[in-house]
Design an enzyme around this catalytic site. Structure first.
Site, PDB file in Angstrom:
ATOM      1  CD  GLU A  26       4.317  -0.868  -2.691  1.00  0.00           C
ATOM      2  OE1 GLU A  26       4.633  -1.648  -3.563  1.00  0.00           O
ATOM      3  OE2 GLU A  26       3.448  -0.832  -1.952  1.00  0.00           O
ATOM      4  CG  ASN A 170      -2.427  -1.544  -5.176  1.00  0.00           C
ATOM      5  OD1 ASN A 170      -1.781  -1.947  -6.394  1.00  0.00           O
ATOM      6  ND2 ASN A 170      -1.969  -2.365  -4.301  1.00  0.00           N
ATOM      7  CD  GLU A 171      -1.993  -6.562  -5.616  1.00  0.00           C
ATOM      8  OE1 GLU A 171      -2.005  -6.934  -4.494  1.00  0.00           O
ATOM      9  OE2 GLU A 171      -1.385  -6.879  -6.464  1.00  0.00           O
ATOM     10  CE1 TYR A 241       5.295  -7.694  -9.024  1.00  0.00           C
ATOM     11  CE2 TYR A 241       3.013  -7.899  -8.547  1.00  0.00           C
ATOM     12  CZ  TYR A 241       3.976  -7.215  -8.662  1.00  0.00           C
ATOM     13  OH  TYR A 241       4.319  -5.849  -8.104  1.00  0.00           O
ATOM     14  CD  GLU A 299       1.639  -3.647  -8.035  1.00  0.00           C
ATOM     15  OE1 GLU A 299       2.049  -4.628  -7.559  1.00  0.00           O
ATOM     16  OE2 GLU A 299       0.909  -2.818  -7.416  1.00  0.00           O
ATOM     17  CD  GLN A 344       7.862  -1.814  -6.140  1.00  0.00           C
ATOM     18  OE1 GLN A 344       8.645  -0.796  -5.576  1.00  0.00           O
ATOM     19  NE2 GLN A 344       6.831  -2.270  -5.450  1.00  0.00           N
TER      20      GLN A 344
HETATM   21  O1  AHR Z   1       4.910  -4.708  -5.828  1.00  0.00           O
HETATM   22  C1  AHR Z   1       4.974  -5.305  -4.565  1.00  0.00           C
HETATM   23  C2  AHR Z   1       3.406  -5.486  -4.166  1.00  0.00           C
HETATM   24  O2  AHR Z   1       2.803  -6.577  -4.829  1.00  0.00           O
HETATM   25  C3  AHR Z   1       2.614  -4.276  -4.241  1.00  0.00           C
HETATM   26  O3  AHR Z   1       2.840  -3.583  -2.988  1.00  0.00           O
HETATM   27  C4  AHR Z   1       1.075  -5.029  -4.065  1.00  0.00           C
HETATM   28  O4  AHR Z   1       0.129  -4.267  -5.233  1.00  0.00           O
HETATM   29  C5  AHR Z   1       1.503  -6.337  -5.024  1.00  0.00           C
HETATM   30  O5  AHR Z   1       1.023  -7.165  -4.393  1.00  0.00           O
END
Ligand code: AHR
Length: 494
Positions: A26, A170-171, A241, A299, A344
Site C-alpha cells: 500500500e 476496501n474495508e 490482523y 490483509e 505488507q
Molecule cells: O494495512 C494497513 C491498513 O489496515 C489498511 O490500509 C486497511 O485496509 C487496514 O485497516
C-alpha cells in the site's frame, strides 16, 4: 512429550492455490516510496526505479500475487493522476504526507512483471465512480483502439497487461466510506455489473472480489443483498490482523517475549480458523452448483503496539511462526481459501523486507514464506500429528506441532512443513510416510533462534535465517527432532 506424525501420501485433499502465498503493498509509510520504489535517479541500485534487491528477493520467494494500491489508500486513489508524463501530486489522506503519484499503475505492473507475480488491483468505491474503475480496467487490459488503451500505448506499454484480480473497494464498512452492508452491496452490484463486462479482455475472465468483514454479520448482510448479482463476483475478502495483546496492561510489542504473549499470539490462529470456517460455510450457502464463491484473506498479519508512524515494526521470529501456523490453517481450507495477502511487503506491519537507505534485510517472515514456497500449487495430503497440547490464557488450545504436507503437481516431490510452537521443548517425532515405496533423497532446513523476539536488523545483520539440518528420511518411518520455537521444512524427492 514426543510426537507422532503420519502423512498419507496417497490421500490428496485438494490443491493449494499458489495465491495463498500472496502479499500486499500500500502507499503507506515506506512500503512503496523508499521501500519497493526508489526512483530512477536514485543512487540505490534499481531497475527503472524499482529497488533491484527487493525485486530479486520477491522473485526468489516465488511471490504469486501482489495487491495494490490499498488498503484505505485505495478508496481515495484516482489512478489517472498516476499515469503518463505529468503526475499530479496529492496528499495521502489516510496515512499523511505527500503522494507524488510517481509510482502508479505502470510502475506497479512493471514491478509485478519483474517479480513474476500476478497483479491484484483494488478500485476506489469510497470516493470514486464506476466509470473511473472501468476506465482503469480498459487502460490495463484492452487491446482495442479505444481512448484509455491508446493512452497506455502512448505511455510506452503497447501490450495489455491482462490484470485478472480486481477488488471492489476496501474495508468499505470503515475507511472505505463508512457504509452499511446494504449500502456497500448496492455499490458493489453496480461495480460488479460493469467490471464483469470487461472480463472478456482477460484470459480466464476477471476475478472480482467483494469486501467482507471480520464480523460475520456484515458478510451475511452483504451476501444477502447481493443475491441475483453474485454470479458477477468470484470471491469475498476478509482481513485478519492479530496482536496477541493482553486483556489488561500495556499492549504487546515486537520485543515482547513472554510465554503468555507468544501462546496468545499463536492462539489467535484458533480464532482465525473459526472465522475462516464460518465465512467459508456462509459462502457455500450462497454458492450454486455452477458458481462457487471463494474466500480471500487480502490483509492479515501481526499488528503490535510499537508500530511507528508509517506502521513499521521490526519483524521478530515469533511472526514467522505465527505466519507458518496460519498458512497451515489456510492450507487445510484450500477448497475454500483461494488467496491470502499478508500486510505488507516492505517496511510496514508484518513485512517481508526491511530497508534502510541502500540496505535491505529479509525478515524471519520472509524466510518462512521462502521455505514453504513449494506448497504453492501442490496437492494437500492428509496428515495427523500428536504432540504436547499448548494453551493460552484465553483458554484456546492447540498442538505444539503445526503441520502441513503436500505433493507437487508432477508427483515427484513431497514438502513437509512443521512448526514446533513450544517455546522450550524440542519434539522428537516418529514420522510415518504411508503409501510410499521409495524415496530418492531429502533435504531439511530449520528456522529458529535463541529468542522469539529476535530480529534481523541492519546493524547485527541476518541472524534469523534458515539453516540446513540433517534428516534421515526412511520408509516406512523415521525419527526427526523438531526444535523448540522453530519451523522445519523437509523436501523429499520421490
Ligand atoms: O494495512 C494497513 C491498513 O489496515 C489498511 O490500509 C486497511 O485496509 C487496514 O485497516
Amino acid at each position: 512429550m514426543p510426537g507422532t506424525l503420519t502423512i498419507w501420501t496417497d490421500h490428496e485433499l485438494g490443491t493449494i492455490s499458489p495465491n495463498l502465498y500472496g502479499n500486499f503493498a500500500e502507499h503507506l509509510g515506506r512500503c512503496v516510496y523508499g521501500g519497493l520504489w526508489v526512483g530512477e535517479r536514485s543512487t540505490i541500485p534499481n531497475e527503472g526505479g524499482l529497488r533491484t534487491a527487493a525485486v530479486e528477493a520477491l522473485r526468489a520467494l516465488h511471490l504469486p500475487v501482489l495487491r495494490w494500491p490499498g488498503g484505505c489508500f485505495a478508496d481515495d486513489y484516482h489512478w489517472e493522476w498516476g499515469v503518463g508524463p505529468q503526475r499530479r501530486p496529492r496528499r495521502n489522506l489516510w496515512w499523511g504526507g505527500p503522494e507524488s503519484n510517481e509510482f502508479g499503475t505502470d510502475e506497479f505492473l512493471e514491478l509485478c512483471r519483474a517479480v513474476g507475480c500476478a497483479p491484484y488491483i483494488s478500485v476506489n468505491v469510497g470516493s470514486g465512480t464506476v466509470e473511473e474503475a472501468v476506465n482503469w480496467m480498459e487502460y490495463c487490459n484492452s487491446s482495442q483502439a479505444s481512448h484509455y488503451a491508446n493512452q497506455r500505448r502512448a505511455h510506452g506499454h503497447p501490450d495489455p497487461y491482462g490484470v485478472r484480480y480486481w477488488g471492489i473497494g476496501n474495508e468499505n464498512w470503515g475507511c472505505g466510506g463508512n457504509m452499511t452492508p446494504e449500502q456497500y452491496a448496492y455499490e458493489c452490484r453496480k461495480y460488479a455489473c460493469f467490471m464483469s463486462k470487461l472480463g472478456r479482455d482477460v484470459e480466464g475472465g476477471v476475478y472480482l472480489i467483494a469486501v467482507g468483514h471480520d464480523d460475520l454479520r456484515w458478510n451475511h448482510e452483504v451476501l444477502r443483498h447481493l443475491e441475483g448479482a453474485l454470479g458477477t463476483l468470484s470471491a469475498l475478502s476478509i482481513h485478519m490482523y492479530r496482536t496477541g495483546h493482553p486483556a489488561q496492561g500495556p499492549p504487546a510489542t515486537s520485543a515482547t517475549d513472554t510465554p503468555e504473549h507468544f501462546y496468545r499470539l499463536l492462539g489467535e490462529v484458533v480464532d482465525m480458523e473459526d472465522k475462516v470456517r464460518k465465512t467459508a460455510d456462509l459462502l457455500d450457502f450462497y454458492s450454486t452448483p455452477g458458481h462457487r464463491l471463494d474466500l480471500v484473506v487480502d490483509e492479515w498479519g501481526t499488528w503490535y503496539g510499537d508500530t511507528d508512524e508509517g506502521l513499521g515494526q521490526p519483524g521478530p521470529l515469533k511472526d514467522a511462526l505465527f505466519a507458518a501456523a496460519a498458512l497451515h490453517m489456510c492450507q487445510r481450507y484450500c477448497g475454500a481459501v483461494s488467496m491470502t495477502n499478508m500486510a505488507q511487503t516492505a517496511n510496514v506491519l508484518q513485512a517481508l523486507l526491511l530497508t534502510r537507505g541502500s540496505d535491505l534485510v529479509l525478515t524471519p517472515t520472509y524466510h518462512a514464506y521462502e521455505m514453504m514456497k513449494n506448497h504453492q500449487g501442490a496437492r494437500l495430503l492428509a496428515s495427523r500429528a500428536t504432540s504436547a497440547r499448548l494453551a493460552d490464557d484465553k483458554g484456546r488450545e492447540y498442538d505444539a506441532l503445526s503441520v502441513s504436507a503436500s505433493r507437487s503437481a508432477d508427483g515427484g516431490a513431497l514438502t513437509l512443513s512443521v512448526a514446533n510452537l513450544s517455546l522450550d521443548q524440542d519434539c522428537p517425532t516418529e514420522v510415518r510416510l504411508s503409501g510410499l515405496e521409495a524415496v530418492r533423497g531429502a533435504t531439511a532446513r530449520v528456522l529458529t533462534s535463541a529468542g522469539i523476539a529476535d530480529v534481523n536488523d541492519f546493524d547485527a545483520g541476518e541472524r534469523v535465517k534458515p539453516r540446513e539440518t540433517p534428516a534421515q528420511v526412511a520408509l516406512p518411518s523415521f525419527r526427526h527432532t523438531f526444535p523448540a520455537r522453530s519451523l522445519t521444512v523437509l523436501e523429499i524427492a520421490l
